[in-house]
Design an enzyme around this catalytic site. Structure first.
Site, PDB file in Angstrom:
ATOM      1  N   ASP A   1       0.906  -1.156  -0.004  1.00 10.28           N
ATOM      2  CA  ASP A   1       0.023   0.121  -0.052  1.00 10.28           C
ATOM      3  C   ASP A   1       0.816   1.201   0.009  1.00 10.28           C
ATOM      4  O   ASP A   1       0.456   2.405  -0.001  1.00 10.28           O
ATOM      5  CB  ASP A   1      -1.126   0.116   1.099  1.00 10.28           C
ATOM      6  CG  ASP A   1      -0.470  -0.113   2.466  1.00 10.28           C
ATOM      7  OD1 ASP A   1       0.970  -0.213   2.681  1.00 10.28           O
ATOM      8  OD2 ASP A   1      -0.998   0.334   3.519  1.00 10.28           O
TER       9      ASP A   1
ATOM     10  N   LYS B   1      -1.421  -9.506   2.620  1.00  7.60           N
ATOM     11  CA  LYS B   1      -0.584  -8.930   3.713  1.00  7.60           C
ATOM     12  C   LYS B   1      -1.319  -7.820   4.686  1.00  7.60           C
ATOM     13  O   LYS B   1      -2.005  -7.087   4.134  1.00  7.60           O
ATOM     14  CB  LYS B   1       0.725  -8.322   3.463  1.00  7.60           C
ATOM     15  CG  LYS B   1       1.507  -7.739   4.935  1.00  7.60           C
ATOM     16  CD  LYS B   1       2.906  -7.505   4.441  1.00  7.60           C
ATOM     17  CE  LYS B   1       3.297  -6.180   3.891  1.00  7.60           C
ATOM     18  NZ  LYS B   1       2.844  -4.962   4.281  1.00  7.60           N
TER      19      LYS B   1
ATOM     20  N   GLU C   1       9.108  -4.464  10.309  1.00 13.03           N
ATOM     21  CA  GLU C   1       9.758  -3.271   9.933  1.00 13.03           C
ATOM     22  C   GLU C   1      10.240  -2.343  10.952  1.00 13.03           C
ATOM     23  O   GLU C   1       9.594  -2.162  12.129  1.00 13.03           O
ATOM     24  CB  GLU C   1       8.607  -2.654   9.148  1.00 13.03           C
ATOM     25  CG  GLU C   1       8.762  -1.038   8.394  1.00 13.03           C
ATOM     26  CD  GLU C   1       7.719  -0.582   7.415  1.00 13.03           C
ATOM     27  OE1 GLU C   1       6.848  -1.241   7.234  1.00 13.03           O
ATOM     28  OE2 GLU C   1       8.127   0.683   7.235  1.00 13.03           O
TER      29      GLU C   1
HETATM   30  O1  KIV Z   1       3.595  -1.127   1.536  1.00  7.35           O
HETATM   31  C1  KIV Z   1       4.784  -1.555   1.380  1.00  7.35           C
HETATM   32  O2  KIV Z   1       5.562  -1.379   0.832  1.00  7.35           O
HETATM   33  C2  KIV Z   1       5.299  -2.694   2.614  1.00  7.35           C
HETATM   34  C3  KIV Z   1       6.578  -2.561   2.752  1.00  7.35           C
HETATM   35  C4  KIV Z   1       7.469  -1.646   2.826  1.00  7.35           C
HETATM   36  C5  KIV Z   1       6.773  -3.944   3.719  1.00  7.35           C
HETATM   37  O3  KIV Z   1       4.389  -2.755   3.530  1.00  7.35           O
HETATM   38 NA    NA Z   2       2.507  -1.762   3.403  1.00  7.70          NA
END
Ligand code: KIV
Ligand code: NA
Length: 275
Positions: free
Chosen positions: A44, A113, A182
């Site tokens: 996102d 995710k 993260e």
């Molecule tokens: O949205 C994203 O790019 C992420 C990654 C940085 C893990 O969630």
């Molecule tokens: Na993300």
């Protein structure tokens, strides 16, 4: 060969590092897939790097599906994970399953995710029960930045570190097949990576993780001038693109592009009849 949820588990078990990059469109996904990336995340983060918002909060399920489907079309081998955007899984377990289902059905991705620990375990369990693999994401979770009061490294105090270890174990127990860590300290990432059986993928979380992920605009130097500590710029692609665009502008202005090799011909006989 197609990377699957069992492939990444085997990679952890064999001590082989897992590589992940973000991707948001067909042609980039195809380039990364052909380069041999193990897994791609339709993050996102697209709200910021692709759509120009100043956070991930405004991103919608439809945005994720639009970009996710394009990435899936571009990827032959990589495992594709699509982010569930803000408020697409917080309101209820029902909403979480419905939105995860839409994302998998309408993009063809392998997994979704979502961000959070114990607070999202009922959602993870229900989505996995619906036969949709879930990657969890704890630590610095950008969808919570208003609660955190900004973006900063998480899990530095004993209490916060313990909470993250428990969160990692909880999301594993709820059925997550992989876990993004993260913005957490190296030694905490090492403990979590040892304590859970599922692979951990780090961003700003040290080489102690089972794999790494970066936003591709960060690692290719295509987005802004600020380089966070956890980023390595592997190439100055932004500069290369701007250089090429400047050459194009000059060539068109000077009349040297298109050249004879770029131009279509017609026979003189036909042309004569046109006058
Ligand atoms: O949205 C994203 O790019 C992420 C990654 C940085 C893990 O969630
Ligand atoms: Na993300």
């Amino acid at each position: 060969m197609k990377t699957t949820v069992s492939t990444v588990q085997k990679m952890k078990d064999n001590g082989e590092k897992i590589t992940m990059l973000t991707a948001y469109d067909y042609s980039t996904a195809k380039l990364f897939d052909e380069a041999g990336i193990d897994t791609m995340l339709v993050g996102d983060s697209l709200g910021m790097v692709m759509l120009g918002y100043d956070s991930t909060i405004p991103v919608t399920v439809d945005d994720m599906i639009h970009h996710g489907a394009a990435v899936v079309r571009g990827a032959k081998d990589a495992l594709i994970v699509v982010d569930m955007p803000f408020l697409s899984y917080h309101t209820s377990v029902y909403d979480a399953v419905a939105n995860a289902g839409r994302i998998m059905k309408e993009t063809g991705c392998t997994a979704v995710k979502l961000e959070g620990g114990k607070n999202v375990c009922p959602q993870i369990e229900a989505i996995v029960n619906a036969q949709i693999p879930v990657c969890a994401h704890i630590g610095l979770t950008p969808q919570s930045s208003n609660m955190f009061g900004g973006f900063r490294v998480q899990g530095k105090s004993e209490e916060a570190a313990k909470e993250l270890i428990e969160a990692a174990q909880a999301v594993e127990k709820a059925g997550a097949f992989m876990l993004v860590l993260e913005g957490i300290p190296e030694k905490l990432a090492a403990i979590i990576t040892k304590k859970v059986h599922i692979p951990t993928i780090g961003i700003g979380a040290s080489p102690e993780c089972d794999g790494q992920v970066l936003v591709y605009q960060d690692m290719l130097a295509m987005y802004g001038n600020f380089v966070p500590k956890f980023v390595r710029q592997f190439a100055q692609v932004g500069e290369v693109m701007q250089g090429a665009v400047k050459d194009y502008i000059n060539a068109v202005k000077e009349g040297t592009f298109p050249g004879p090799e770029n131009t279509y011909a017609i026979s003189d006989d036909v042309i004569e009849k046109l006058y």
